[in-house]
Enzyme design. Structure first.
Site, PDB file in Angstrom:
ATOM      1  N   GLY A  13      33.404  11.905 111.131  1.00  0.00           N
ATOM      2  CA  GLY A  13      34.162  10.833 110.774  1.00  0.00           C
ATOM      3  C   GLY A  13      34.055   9.456 110.022  1.00  0.00           C
ATOM      4  O   GLY A  13      33.982   8.675 110.539  1.00  0.00           O
ATOM      5  N   SER A  14      32.258   9.811 109.458  1.00  0.00           N
ATOM      6  CA  SER A  14      32.718   8.444 108.458  1.00  0.00           C
ATOM      7  C   SER A  14      33.768   8.182 107.481  1.00  0.00           C
ATOM      8  O   SER A  14      34.349   6.723 107.278  1.00  0.00           O
ATOM      9  CB  SER A  14      31.221   8.829 107.862  1.00  0.00           C
ATOM     10  OG  SER A  14      31.168   9.779 106.765  1.00  0.00           O
ATOM     11  N   MET A  92      38.122  20.412 109.160  1.00  0.00           N
ATOM     12  CA  MET A  92      37.870  21.408 108.601  1.00  0.00           C
ATOM     13  C   MET A  92      38.386  22.716 109.321  1.00  0.00           C
ATOM     14  O   MET A  92      38.258  23.878 108.678  1.00  0.00           O
ATOM     15  CB  MET A  92      36.394  21.928 108.878  1.00  0.00           C
ATOM     16  CG  MET A  92      35.000  20.454 108.171  1.00  0.00           C
ATOM     17  SD  MET A  92      35.287  20.562 106.564  1.00  0.00           S
ATOM     18  CE  MET A  92      34.453  22.147 106.039  1.00  0.00           C
ATOM     19  N   ILE A  94      42.315  24.818 108.025  1.00  0.00           N
ATOM     20  CA  ILE A  94      43.114  24.895 106.853  1.00  0.00           C
ATOM     21  C   ILE A  94      44.265  25.616 107.522  1.00  0.00           C
ATOM     22  O   ILE A  94      44.869  26.096 108.759  1.00  0.00           O
ATOM     23  CB  ILE A  94      42.925  26.480 105.968  1.00  0.00           C
ATOM     24  CG1 ILE A  94      41.842  26.428 105.540  1.00  0.00           C
ATOM     25  CG2 ILE A  94      44.709  26.771 105.256  1.00  0.00           C
ATOM     26  CD1 ILE A  94      41.243  27.919 104.688  1.00  0.00           C
ATOM     27  N   ASN A 109      44.356  13.937 101.799  1.00  0.00           N
ATOM     28  CA  ASN A 109      43.469  14.794 102.405  1.00  0.00           C
ATOM     29  C   ASN A 109      41.874  14.484 101.210  1.00  0.00           C
ATOM     30  O   ASN A 109      42.698  13.700 100.341  1.00  0.00           O
ATOM     31  CB  ASN A 109      43.767  16.231 101.426  1.00  0.00           C
ATOM     32  CG  ASN A 109      41.943  17.339 102.209  1.00  0.00           C
ATOM     33  OD1 ASN A 109      41.023  16.416 102.922  1.00  0.00           O
ATOM     34  ND2 ASN A 109      41.662  18.010 101.609  1.00  0.00           N
ATOM     35  N   HIS A 111      38.369  15.149  99.190  1.00  0.00           N
ATOM     36  CA  HIS A 111      37.801  16.529  99.101  1.00  0.00           C
ATOM     37  C   HIS A 111      36.574  16.125  98.118  1.00  0.00           C
ATOM     38  O   HIS A 111      36.858  15.527  96.693  1.00  0.00           O
ATOM     39  CB  HIS A 111      38.642  17.700  98.359  1.00  0.00           C
ATOM     40  CG  HIS A 111      38.215  18.833  97.434  1.00  0.00           C
ATOM     41  ND1 HIS A 111      37.761  19.083  98.871  1.00  0.00           N
ATOM     42  CD2 HIS A 111      37.656  18.777  96.549  1.00  0.00           C
ATOM     43  CE1 HIS A 111      37.110  20.631  98.352  1.00  0.00           C
ATOM     44  NE2 HIS A 111      37.431  20.092  96.556  1.00  0.00           N
ATOM     45  N   SER A 138      38.145  13.232  95.096  1.00  0.00           N
ATOM     46  CA  SER A 138      39.470  12.985  94.204  1.00  0.00           C
ATOM     47  C   SER A 138      40.214  13.218  96.393  1.00  0.00           C
ATOM     48  O   SER A 138      40.207  13.411  97.254  1.00  0.00           O
ATOM     49  CB  SER A 138      39.879  14.001  93.724  1.00  0.00           C
ATOM     50  OG  SER A 138      39.388  14.840  93.272  1.00  0.00           O
ATOM     51  N   THR A 143      49.419  20.350  99.792  1.00  0.00           N
ATOM     52  CA  THR A 143      50.314  20.576  99.624  1.00  0.00           C
ATOM     53  C   THR A 143      50.253  22.741 100.535  1.00  0.00           C
ATOM     54  O   THR A 143      48.472  22.518 100.628  1.00  0.00           O
ATOM     55  CB  THR A 143      50.663  21.172  98.506  1.00  0.00           C
ATOM     56  OG1 THR A 143      49.698  21.600  97.371  1.00  0.00           O
ATOM     57  CG2 THR A 143      51.519  20.102  97.766  1.00  0.00           C
ATOM     58  N   ASP A 147      43.211  22.336  98.925  1.00  0.00           N
ATOM     59  CA  ASP A 147      43.169  21.620  97.845  1.00  0.00           C
ATOM     60  C   ASP A 147      43.658  21.047  96.086  1.00  0.00           C
ATOM     61  O   ASP A 147      43.000  20.796  94.942  1.00  0.00           O
ATOM     62  CB  ASP A 147      41.434  21.637  96.540  1.00  0.00           C
ATOM     63  CG  ASP A 147      40.799  21.623  98.457  1.00  0.00           C
ATOM     64  OD1 ASP A 147      41.156  21.378  99.001  1.00  0.00           O
ATOM     65  OD2 ASP A 147      39.873  22.235  98.164  1.00  0.00           O
ATOM     66  N   GLU A 176      33.474   8.136  98.375  1.00  0.00           N
ATOM     67  CA  GLU A 176      34.744   8.401  99.332  1.00  0.00           C
ATOM     68  C   GLU A 176      35.292   7.073 100.558  1.00  0.00           C
ATOM     69  O   GLU A 176      35.851   7.185 100.210  1.00  0.00           O
ATOM     70  CB  GLU A 176      34.356  10.600  99.991  1.00  0.00           C
ATOM     71  CG  GLU A 176      33.649  11.021  99.429  1.00  0.00           C
ATOM     72  CD  GLU A 176      33.517  12.510 100.684  1.00  0.00           C
ATOM     73  OE1 GLU A 176      34.768  12.412 101.651  1.00  0.00           O
ATOM     74  OE2 GLU A 176      32.944  12.720  99.658  1.00  0.00           O
TER      75      GLU A 176
HETATM   76  C1  GRF Z   1      33.726  14.511 103.445  1.00  0.00           C
HETATM   77  O1  GRF Z   1      32.166  14.489 102.512  1.00  0.00           O
HETATM   78  C2  GRF Z   1      34.975  15.296 102.954  1.00  0.00           C
HETATM   79  O2  GRF Z   1      35.287  15.047 102.062  1.00  0.00           O
HETATM   80  C3  GRF Z   1      34.599  17.027 103.290  1.00  0.00           C
HETATM   81  O3  GRF Z   1      33.888  16.615 104.229  1.00  0.00           O
HETATM   82  C4  GRF Z   1      33.429  15.754 105.110  1.00  0.00           C
HETATM   83  C5  GRF Z   1      33.568  14.836 105.633  1.00  0.00           C
HETATM   84  O4  GRF Z   1      32.611  14.360 106.312  1.00  0.00           O
HETATM   85  N1  GRF Z   1      35.650  17.500 103.397  1.00  0.00           N
HETATM   86  P1  GRF Z   1      33.094  12.619 106.863  1.00  0.00           P
HETATM   87  O5  GRF Z   1      33.134  13.137 108.799  1.00  0.00           O
HETATM   88  O6  GRF Z   1      34.282  12.138 107.047  1.00  0.00           O
HETATM   89  O7  GRF Z   1      31.886  11.959 107.467  1.00  0.00           O
END
Ligand code: GRF
Length: 198
Positions: A13-14, A92, A94, A109, A111, A138, A143, A147, A176
């Protein structure tokens, strides 16, 4: 009226924390719920400590694969919180086309690649393997195509000659944490123009 945001997570959850931290003061939105498909996700206690309502919908209760049961339970939690926007942040699973179409235009989202390159998993290893000189992340609208929705922002970073998937993941994760809040802030204010951070 304040825009209400729910954040869906599966792990640490960062990114969620970066979004929540940004949603104060003159930000057009506020976090109303953090939901995880895994009750053990560390991000849930992090969100609670930040004063955000949390919930879990344990995907294992509904069997393998994506499914109506899980999404029905998730939708019920969301309806209680009445979000205007859903942010997937390290979520994680779909989602089915039905769920996606219900939220389309209101679901984002993040990615870890420069979309449209490297959709799916193992993005950093694939980018290094392909000899990419730059990588990044990104934020896109979700949709039915994995991705594949409209990209709202990208941030890039150089790939070092001795880069490993682990070092690249750490560099991109820091990006991110800057990109997702920047995009959400604009999106919540109704601005869908694409942002480039570098
Ligand atoms: C991030 O790299 C995100 O892009 C990917 O999973 C990771 C999640 O990290 N899909 P966090 O849970 O937000 O720390």
């Amino acid at each position: 009226m304040t825009t209400r945001v729910a954040i869906l997570i599966s792990g640490g959850g960062s990114n969620m924390a970066a979004l929540v931290r940004d949603m104060h003061g003159d930000h057009p939105a506020r976090p109303v719920l953090v939901v995880s498909d895994r009750p053990e996700a560390r991000g849930l206690s992090k969100a609670a400590a930040m004063g955000v309502a949390v919930a879990d919908v344990d995907h294992r209760r509904f069997g393998a694969g994506r499914g109506a049961g899980f999404e029905h339970a998730l939708q019920a939690k969301l309806e209680e919180a009445r979000p205007d926007i859903l942010c997937l942040a390290g979520f994680m699973r779909i989602l089915t086309p039905e769920f996606v179409s219900h939220w389309q235009g209101r679901m984002l989202n993040i990615h870890p690649s420069l979309l449209p390159k490297y959709k799916g998993l193992n993005t950093h290893a694939r980018a290094i393997e392909a000899g990419e000189r730059e990588a990044g992340c990104s934020v896109h609208e979700v949709t039915a195509e994995l991705d594949g929705g409209p990209v709202l922002g990208r941030a890039r970073v150089a790939v070092a000659p001795d880069e490993t998937p682990r070092t690249l993941a750490a560099k991109v994760l820091r990006l991110e944490h800057r990109l997702y809040p920047a995009v959400l802030r604009r999106f919540a204010a109704g601005d869908r123009a694409s942002v480039w951070l570098s």
